[in-house]
Design an enzyme around this catalytic site. Structure first.
Site, PDB file in Angstrom:
ATOM      1  N   TYR A 174       0.896  -1.275   0.124  1.00 57.51           N
ATOM      2  CA  TYR A 174       0.129  -0.006  -0.038  1.00 57.51           C
ATOM      3  C   TYR A 174       0.909   1.201   0.098  1.00 57.51           C
ATOM      4  CZ  TYR A 174      -4.386   2.633   0.105  1.00 57.51           C
ATOM      5  OH  TYR A 174      -5.449   3.249  -0.075  1.00 57.51           O
ATOM      6  N   LYS A 199      -6.178  -1.584  -0.754  1.00 58.96           N
ATOM      7  CA  LYS A 199      -7.256  -1.743   0.400  1.00 58.96           C
ATOM      8  C   LYS A 199      -7.550  -2.991   0.513  1.00 58.96           C
ATOM      9  CE  LYS A 199      -7.167   2.137   2.508  1.00 58.96           C
ATOM     10  NZ  LYS A 199      -7.865   3.467   2.303  1.00 58.96           N
ATOM     11  N   ASP A 249     -13.516   6.128   3.627  1.00 58.12           N
ATOM     12  CA  ASP A 249     -12.198   5.956   4.382  1.00 58.12           C
ATOM     13  C   ASP A 249     -11.610   7.123   4.458  1.00 58.12           C
ATOM     14  OD1 ASP A 249     -10.719   4.342   5.837  1.00 58.12           O
ATOM     15  OD2 ASP A 249      -9.179   4.111   4.401  1.00 58.12           O
ATOM     16  N   ASP A 250     -11.559   7.738   3.378  1.00 58.68           N
ATOM     17  CA  ASP A 250     -10.590   9.213   3.280  1.00 58.68           C
ATOM     18  C   ASP A 250     -11.303  10.219   4.540  1.00 58.68           C
ATOM     19  OD1 ASP A 250      -8.867   8.340   1.122  1.00 58.68           O
ATOM     20  OD2 ASP A 250     -10.726   8.656   0.177  1.00 58.68           O
ATOM     21  N   GLU A 292     -13.496   5.308  -1.623  1.00 63.48           N
ATOM     22  CA  GLU A 292     -12.121   5.633  -1.578  1.00 63.48           C
ATOM     23  C   GLU A 292     -11.633   6.541  -2.855  1.00 63.48           C
ATOM     24  OE1 GLU A 292      -8.459   4.911   0.344  1.00 63.48           O
ATOM     25  OE2 GLU A 292     -10.496   3.904   0.763  1.00 63.48           O
ATOM     26  N   ASP A 293     -11.005   7.666  -2.236  1.00 62.95           N
ATOM     27  CA  ASP A 293     -10.010   8.661  -3.018  1.00 62.95           C
ATOM     28  C   ASP A 293     -10.924   9.277  -4.108  1.00 62.95           C
ATOM     29  OD1 ASP A 293      -7.965   8.156  -1.637  1.00 62.95           O
ATOM     30  OD2 ASP A 293      -6.504   7.214  -3.065  1.00 62.95           O
ATOM     31  N   ARG A 327      -8.996  11.539  -7.173  1.00 61.84           N
ATOM     32  CA  ARG A 327      -7.833  11.998  -6.396  1.00 61.84           C
ATOM     33  C   ARG A 327      -7.243  11.058  -5.427  1.00 61.84           C
ATOM     34  NH1 ARG A 327      -6.610  12.791  -1.257  1.00 61.84           N
ATOM     35  NH2 ARG A 327      -8.048  11.205  -0.672  1.00 61.84           N
ATOM     36  N   ASN A 341       0.033  12.128   2.555  1.00 64.94           N
ATOM     37  CA  ASN A 341       0.810  10.845   1.744  1.00 64.94           C
ATOM     38  C   ASN A 341       1.015  11.220   0.026  1.00 64.94           C
ATOM     39  OD1 ASN A 341       1.050   8.824   3.724  1.00 64.94           O
ATOM     40  ND2 ASN A 341      -1.218   8.555   3.503  1.00 64.94           N
TER      41      ASN A 341
END
Length: 546
Positions: free
Chosen positions: A92, A164, A258-259, A235-236, A146, A408
């Protein structure tokens, strides 16, 4: 069901490679397709380690491990669990970011479901085709807009759901055959990808507005019909869509972002753990968050929920949080504020006499000097934003500054841990989004906690799946944060504090988080299990081991 030997070896969930016994080879027609030696799992793992050791860099290791994952699930997950702390940054973040950038060049084999806008009317058919007779517990979906701090990577974003879900299995024990990574390909606005002859995605600028929602809605409707008990993790997604899609679909399907929420849970738990080992109680917290987007406001919301649980009223809890964006501290004379930011806007009367630049911005240093925060959190993707002056100003006001440069990948971190430790004369406890090596300062080694969502999302997912939760509530998320904070404080070692347990403990942490989440779902009437069922037993029954 009779199946040819070649078909079994091509099935990542059934293939045992050289571990098939002589009797199994007779029964399944595998003699001649495998070398004659019969090996145990330990010997296979030794071979994997030898081969991985020959790879020249982390991207090559990532590609090698992905190929192993696609060939032999048991071997891949046994190796990942055995080497979890070392392999986490390879499987990851940060290496997955590079893999996403190179996706169209390192693509080898099908894995996951690609749903492009031109196929929006066929999603039921495509979903049924990939799921087949499997049951799915967890779906991770992205649109690739993103990715980490790297921006719009289009179809390359598929690396994120795959990565993930690898952690859902290795840490949370979700069976790999019951997971599904999904890429919603709405196009890309990355001109470099559109002009790349090797780009594998739909070659179009991104669709927006109603057309975009048509694709997402069709996906969610298909999941509700075909996979009614599945958990969906967003996610993202870009800020413009992340909050909106979560609000739009949160009560119609069991899902979380999750973000926004996972990052919030692990960060709030790290802050609570830091306060729990300081001279001040959690309900005294003063918090500055730099980056007032989806992640930053999500962190603030989760901290507020925990402060309310500690006895503060909501308004007072919100006043303990100062949010700073690219235009400075949020205040009510700013234009273009998002609805999700408004609970944290300071009144102009409160800040009228604060120092401002020529454009009226109240900068981070002024906020830190005025607010004297116990915790300073960065989710901006702007390296070096936590300057020496800013960190020293925080350290001048509190005994144990909590400094969390969380962006990150590594190159995007708001500060380097070694600098923070030096600027605070070793008093700071530091957590980062990507892994950093321990810091030696004046003879003392300071562990740098990786404030990674891996501590929470596998447990949230496992808990929700184990009790068949109808949705993921705020109470379930707060239960996850409380559980992680409690574990972190309870396992504190003597000497300099680390905010979270070692990553190697993540599977044990996931179990405790899952039990807390499942119990919260039961208490709120959101679980679809018998009233007398023991949540810990349900969690253990839902856990897969390689």
């Amino acid at each position: 069901m009779a199946t040819s030997g070649k078909a079994i070896l091509a099935d990542r969930y059934r293939n045992k490679g050289t571990a098939f016994t002589a009797e199994e080879r007779d029964l399944l027609g595998l003699h001649g397709l495998l070398p004659p030696a019969v090996e145990d799992l330990a010997t296979q793992l030794a071979r994997v380690a030898h081969e991985e050791d020959q790879k020249p860099d982390d991207l090559e290791r990532h590609v090698f491990l992905r190929a192993l994952q696609q060939r032999n699930s048991v071997l891949f997950y046994a190796y990942l669990r055995q080497e979890l702390e070392r392999l986490l940054p390879i499987v990851y973040t940060p290496t997955v970011g590079l893999a996403c950038q190179q996706w169209s060049r390192i693509y080898r084999q099908e894995h996951g479901l690609y749903l492009s806008w031109p196929h929006r009317h066929r999603i039921d058919e495509l979903l049924d085709r990939i799921v087949g007779d499997h049951e799915i517990d967890v779906v991770v979906v992205t649109d690739g807009e993103r990715i980490l701090g790297l921006g719009d990577l289009g179809v390359g974003g598929m690396g994120i759901p795959i990565g993930k879900l690898a952690l859902y299995t290795a840490v949370g024990g979700i069976a790999p055959m019951r997971t599904l990574p999904v890429l919603l390909d709405a196009g890309t606005d990355n001109d470099g990808l559109l002009s790349d002859p090797l780009y594998l995605g739909w070659r179009s600028q991104r669709v927006r507005g109603d057309e975009y929602d048509e694709l997402v809605d069709a996906f969610i409707d298909a999941v509700r019909r075909r996979l009614p008990n599945a958990l969906v993790q967003w996610e993202d997604f870009a800020q413009v869509n992340a909050h909106r899609l979560l609000a739009r679909h949160r009560t119609s399907i069991c899902s979380f972002n999750d973000d926004i929420q996972g990052t919030a849970v692990v960060t709030a738990a790290a802050i609570a753990a830091g306060m729990g080992t300081s001279d001040e109680s959690f309900d005294a917290l003063r918090l500055v968050i730099v980056g007032a987007g989806s992640a930053g406001t999500g962190i603030a919301n989760q901290v507020v929920a925990m402060l309310v649980a500690a006895g503060l009223d909501v308004d007072e809890a919100r006043r303990r949080c100062w949010l700073v964006d690219r235009h400075g501290l949020l205040h009510d004379r700013m234009s273009d504020l998002h609805d999700f930011q408004r609970p944290y806007v300071r009144t102009w009367d409160e800040v009228a006499d604060w120092d401002r630049d020529a454009d009226g911005r109240i900068d981070l240093l002024e906020v830190v000097e005025r607010c004297r925060p116990h915790a300073l959190v960065g989710v901006t993707g702007q390296p070096g934003l936590f300057t020496e002056e800013v960190v020293r100003a925080q350290a001048a006001a509190v005994g144990q500054p909590i400094v969390l440069p969380l962006s990150n990948p590594t190159m995007r971190a708001e500060a380097i841990p070694a600098d923070v430790i030096a600027w605070t004369d070793g008093r700071a406890v530091v957590g980062t989004g990507s892994p950093f090596t321990p810091v030696r300062h004046r003879g003392t080694v300071h562990e740098i906690a990786q404030v990674n969502n891996v501590y929470v999302f596998p447990g949230i997912g496992l808990g929700a799946v184990a009790v068949r939760a109808r949705l993921v509530s705020d109470g379930m998320l707060t239960a996850a944060a409380d559980a992680l904070a409690r574990i972190s404080i309870g396992t504190a070692d003597a000497g300099p504090r680390r905010l979270l347990p070692p990553v190697v403990n993540a599977p044990a942490v996931a179990r405790e988080v899952a039990i807390a989440v499942g119990a919260a779902a039961v208490a709120e009437g959101l679980a679809q299990v018998d009233d007398g069922a023991a949540v810990a037993d349900l969690v253990d029954a839902a856990t897969w081991t390689p």
